[in-house]
Design an enzyme around this catalytic site. Structure first.
Site: not given
Length: 269
Positions: A71-73, A217
């Site tokens: 999950g991206s920040s 990413f």
């Protein structure tokens, strides 16, 4: 948009699995359970500047080496959503559902009926679907290889990619309305900062854009590169005088893509 805006729109903890992965001092990534270490789990999930690793080595269970889903920040999400310029009513295709958190935030802006999200891993997709349904964000989630986009819901006004690419599938261009935007992180093939790219699609079927800043990413499945590429890129970039990533741009046609420095006349790749 700020990370706080994202958290107000959708609580992050509703989309983070109870078991996440953390990197040990010896380099191995190991699972961390919310039940066994609630404070550490909550600290990681509450951090605006930390991604949450949710899978390693395409599904390892004991320990692993490489993150393969996360999950991206909220900090990075805010940067990408600002670049995407999404508005209510725009049709959005997301490449890489992951936890479903980004899709939920997109749904609060564009409307859930306007958001289609693709995930290649069926297990991850099912976890995201459960979280999205539970949180009340009924976006259209499809288990699919994103190389082909998703023609049934095309054309899209916006495409956002949550994994690093080094080649833009032309299907993404073809399925975007003229004037539409594509935001995609780039693998370190020409710059070590894994720069974020924003492309505008033109009526003639081409797309052009610039790299707007650093990002980080994990790569798209199917576009993973050997570690040697990162070393070679750093050396070439140093030899070129370490130009900032914002000096680079890209042109994509049905036949080819070109990376250039400063102007399209100076093609480097």
């Amino acid at each position: 948009m700020k990370p706080a805006d994202i958290r107000r729109a959708v609580p992050r903890e509703a989309f983070v699995p109870d078991t996440i992965w953390v990197r040990r001092a010896d380099g191995w990534a190991v699972p961390l359970s919310r039940r066994d270490a609630p404070r550490e789990w909550e600290r990681i999930v509450a951090a605006d500047d930390e991604p949450v690793i949710t899978q390693v080595d395409d599904g390892a269970t004991g320990k692993g080496t490489w993150p393969t889903s996360s999950g991206s920040s909220p900090e990075v999400m805010a940067i990408m959503l600002d670049a995407l310029q999404v508005r209510p009513g725009l049709r959005v295709l997301e490449i890489g559902t992951g936890t479903g958190y980004n899709a939920a935030v997109l749904a609060t802006i564009a409307g859930p009926r306007n958001v289609t999200t693709l995930e290649i891993d069926a297990t991850i997709a099912e976890q995201a679907r459960t979280a999205l349904d539970r949180a009340g964000h009924p976006v259209h989630l499809v288990v699919a290889d994103a190389t082909h986009g998703y023609p049934p819901h095309a054309p899209y006004d916006r495409i956002i990619v949550t994994a690093a690419a080094h080649h833009i599938p032309y299907a993404w261009i073809r399925q975007t309305e003229p004037g539409g935007l594509i935001v995609v992180p780039w693998a370190p093939t020409f710059h070590p900062d894994w720069p974020l790219c924003r492309l505008t699609v033109h009526p003639d079927g081409t797309a052009t854009g610039r790299f707007i800043g650093p990002s980080s990413f994990m790569p798209l499945r199917g576009q993973r590169l050997p570690q040697s590429v990162i070393h070679d890129t750093e050396q070439r970039w140093a030899d070129a005088g370490e130009p900032d990533c914002t000096r680079y741009g890209i042109t994509v046609t049905a036949q080819e893509q070109q990376i250039w420095l400063d102007t399209p006349d100076t093609v480097i790749a």
